[in-house]
Design an enzyme around this catalytic site. Structure first.
Site, PDB file in Angstrom:
ATOM      1  N   SER A 291       0.778  -1.173   0.006  1.00  0.00           N
ATOM      2  CA  SER A 291       0.049  -0.117  -0.061  1.00  0.00           C
ATOM      3  C   SER A 291       0.798   1.325  -0.012  1.00  0.00           C
ATOM      4  O   SER A 291       1.654   1.363  -0.788  1.00  0.00           O
ATOM      5  CB  SER A 291      -1.033   0.078   1.180  1.00  0.00           C
ATOM      6  OG  SER A 291      -2.051   0.857   0.987  1.00  0.00           O
TER       7      SER A 291
ATOM      8  N   ASP B 183      -3.323   5.909  -3.791  1.00  0.00           N
ATOM      9  CA  ASP B 183      -2.203   5.532  -3.465  1.00  0.00           C
ATOM     10  C   ASP B 183      -1.566   4.126  -4.188  1.00  0.00           C
ATOM     11  O   ASP B 183      -2.451   3.950  -5.264  1.00  0.00           O
ATOM     12  CB  ASP B 183      -2.395   5.116  -1.935  1.00  0.00           C
ATOM     13  CG  ASP B 183      -3.016   3.718  -1.815  1.00  0.00           C
ATOM     14  OD1 ASP B 183      -4.190   3.285  -2.742  1.00  0.00           O
ATOM     15  OD2 ASP B 183      -2.964   3.118  -0.626  1.00  0.00           O
TER      16      ASP B 183
ATOM     17  N   ASP C   5      -1.790   1.059  -4.388  1.00  0.00           N
ATOM     18  CA  ASP C   5      -2.855  -0.125  -4.440  1.00  0.00           C
ATOM     19  C   ASP C   5      -4.193   0.335  -4.842  1.00  0.00           C
ATOM     20  O   ASP C   5      -4.875  -0.479  -4.996  1.00  0.00           O
ATOM     21  CB  ASP C   5      -2.634  -1.328  -3.713  1.00  0.00           C
ATOM     22  CG  ASP C   5      -3.210  -0.997  -2.227  1.00  0.00           C
ATOM     23  OD1 ASP C   5      -2.970   0.377  -1.840  1.00  0.00           O
ATOM     24  OD2 ASP C   5      -3.911  -1.836  -1.616  1.00  0.00           O
TER      25      ASP C   5
ATOM     26  N   ASP D 144      -6.376   1.610  -3.577  1.00  0.00           N
ATOM     27  CA  ASP D 144      -7.802   1.659  -2.725  1.00  0.00           C
ATOM     28  C   ASP D 144      -8.195   3.094  -1.856  1.00  0.00           C
ATOM     29  O   ASP D 144      -9.421   3.129  -1.358  1.00  0.00           O
ATOM     30  CB  ASP D 144      -7.817   0.450  -1.600  1.00  0.00           C
ATOM     31  CG  ASP D 144      -6.385   0.765  -0.538  1.00  0.00           C
ATOM     32  OD1 ASP D 144      -5.490   1.614  -0.899  1.00  0.00           O
ATOM     33  OD2 ASP D 144      -6.323  -0.004   0.495  1.00  0.00           O
TER      34      ASP D 144
END
Ligand code: MG
Length: 448
Positions: free
Chosen positions: A97, A241, A243, A245
């Site tokens: 992340s 970000d 990833d 999410d």
């Protein structure tokens, strides 16, 4: 050496230190056993260590007898959706992340496309510790499928959500600047925006894992997006970000409106069309309560962490939810924080309101959040919380996660981290100065 960090969101570490192929394949094999040796979807973000970690995951899963669906570079929400729609027995998102580039991690997804619950994570971690998982013999090893990217299906699922009206958005011909930090959103977010008829101005949308700036989509990291919005005359800017999410929004004047407001704007749209309440964590802005009250809706507050919010959403049948870090969850698509879902909802809002984004934001209360942390001895936590409670005259107390003290015009939330020996202090007030002062005062109090 940085130690391995284990939490409800998975296991993470620094590659070449604690996060080695041996460690990774052991966790993957234990997860494969947890999934009954069934089918597991695996996707990864773009960071440089991704292929190594992915292959160690494959080795562990195959050794546990699992069939692997290779999703390739994928946002975490895409992996979650693929698990659900392909009826896999589980999923692993290889992503750290917003952690720095030297980190990587495994996020474990259960067979419904939701992150594992706290108790399932504990079961899994026990199996890793005790070695109580199974390696199969050579005749029963698993296989890896050809790569099957799930981005198009993810985009379709968003366009088909009842509350999203692609034709309404397309008519507006929005110009949208987007910064995907060269992460897993680099293809899917611009493609979704193009499907919605937007003129997309892309920066940092090469999925090569060369991260151009700090990885959280917070104002100090997205200055280039802000100037791109202004220079290109965009109606709005989106940042996610690595990833994808979490989503942050920049208004047409190039001002970052703060990631706390991504959920607020999304809820504003969903409430206008559907009955039902929302869920978020106790650290998220009170602007969510403002919007919910204006529609006569309820806000259910959970502990911090996506799975905790999702569990509340399921319990109360919420129509929208998320976290103040820019994570928006629309159950009509799936139960996971999703930057693409957030972007579509906010464009729909912009299309329906027929106002500029800055005008919509101006109608909301202006809250400021200050977040501080300090090293902390977890043995002291009970005494500290009791001391705070004694000193909280006039406050409403919420002990969902640590302690939150709600005063008439501000709140402060103090919680020990689940993953590190630190304590977090979060304060919200109507000015930045006041929020900073309150957070500093309580941080001094808890660390005294
Ligand atoms: Mg993330």
């Amino acid at each position: 050496m940085q130690s391995l960090m284990i939490s409800v969101s998975g296991v993470r570490g620094v590659v070449g230190e604690s996060f080695t192929p041996e460690v990774i394949s052991r966790f993957a094999a234990a997860f494969g056993t947890f999934c009954g040796g069934g089918t597991v979807a695996v996707g990864r973000d773009t960071r440089i260590s991704g292929p190594m970690v992915e292959h160690a995951v494959y080795a562990g899963l195959m050794a546990a007898g699992c069939t692997i669906i290779r999703l390739g570079i994928s946002a975490t929400p895409t992996v979650q959706l693929a698990v659900e729609k392909l009826e896999a027995d589980g999923g692993i998102a290889v992503t750290a992340s917003h952690n720095p580039p030297e980190w990587n991690a495994l996020k474990f997804i259960g067979n419904r496309g939701l992150f594992l619950s706290e108790s399932d994570v504990n079961t899994l971690m026990e199996a890793v510790r005790d070695g109580s998982f199974q390696y199969v013999d050579h005749m029963h090893l698993g296989e890896v499928s050809l790569e099957k990217n799930f981005n198009n299906e993810h985009i379709k699922a968003i366009l088909n959500a009842e509350v999203i009206k692609p034709d309404v958005i397309r008519k507006k011909r929005f110009r949208v600047a987007v910064d995907c930090v060269n992460g897993a959103g680099s293809r899917i977010l611009p493609e979704l925006l193009e499907e919605l008829g937007c003129d997309v101005v892309k920066i940092h949308c090469e999925p090569d894992g060369v991260f151009p700036h700090g990885l959280e989509p917070i104002p100090e990291n997205i200055g280039e997006l802000c100037s791109t919005v202004v220079d290109s005359g965009a109606d709005i800017g989106f940042a996610c970000d690595p990833d994808a999410d979490r989503l942050a929004v920049v208004d047409e004047k190039g001002i970052p409106i703060g990631e706390e407001y991504s959920l607020v704007l999304a809820a504003m749209l969903v409430f206008a069309h559907q009955p039902g309440s929302t869920a978020t964590n106790v650290s998220t802005t009170s602007a969510v309560d403002f919007i919910a009250e204006s529609f006569g809706r309820k806000v259910c507050r959970s502990k911090v962490g996506e799975i905790h919010v999702v569990q509340k959403m399921l319990e109360y049948n919420c129509v929208i939810g998320g976290e103040g870090n820019g994570g928006v969850i629309l159950p009509a698509v799936h139960y996971g924080r999703d930057a693409m879902v957030g972007a579509a909802l906010i464009l729909q809002l912009l299309a329906e309101k027929e106002k500029k984004l800055s005008e919509i934001v101006n109608e909301l209360p202006h809250y400021h959040i200050s977040k501080l942390k300090a090293p902390f001895d977890s043995q002291k936590i009970l005494d500290t919380l009791k001391k705070l409670q004694r000193n909280a005259a006039g406050a409403e107390i919420d002990t969902t996660d640590g302690i939150k003290m709600l005063f008439p015009n501000h709140w402060v939330h103090i919680r020990p981290s689940n993953t590190e020996p630190i304590i977090r202090v979060i304060a919200e007030a109507s000015s930045k100065q006041q929020a900073d002062e309150i957070a500093a005062k309580y941080l001094a109090m808890v660390t005294a």
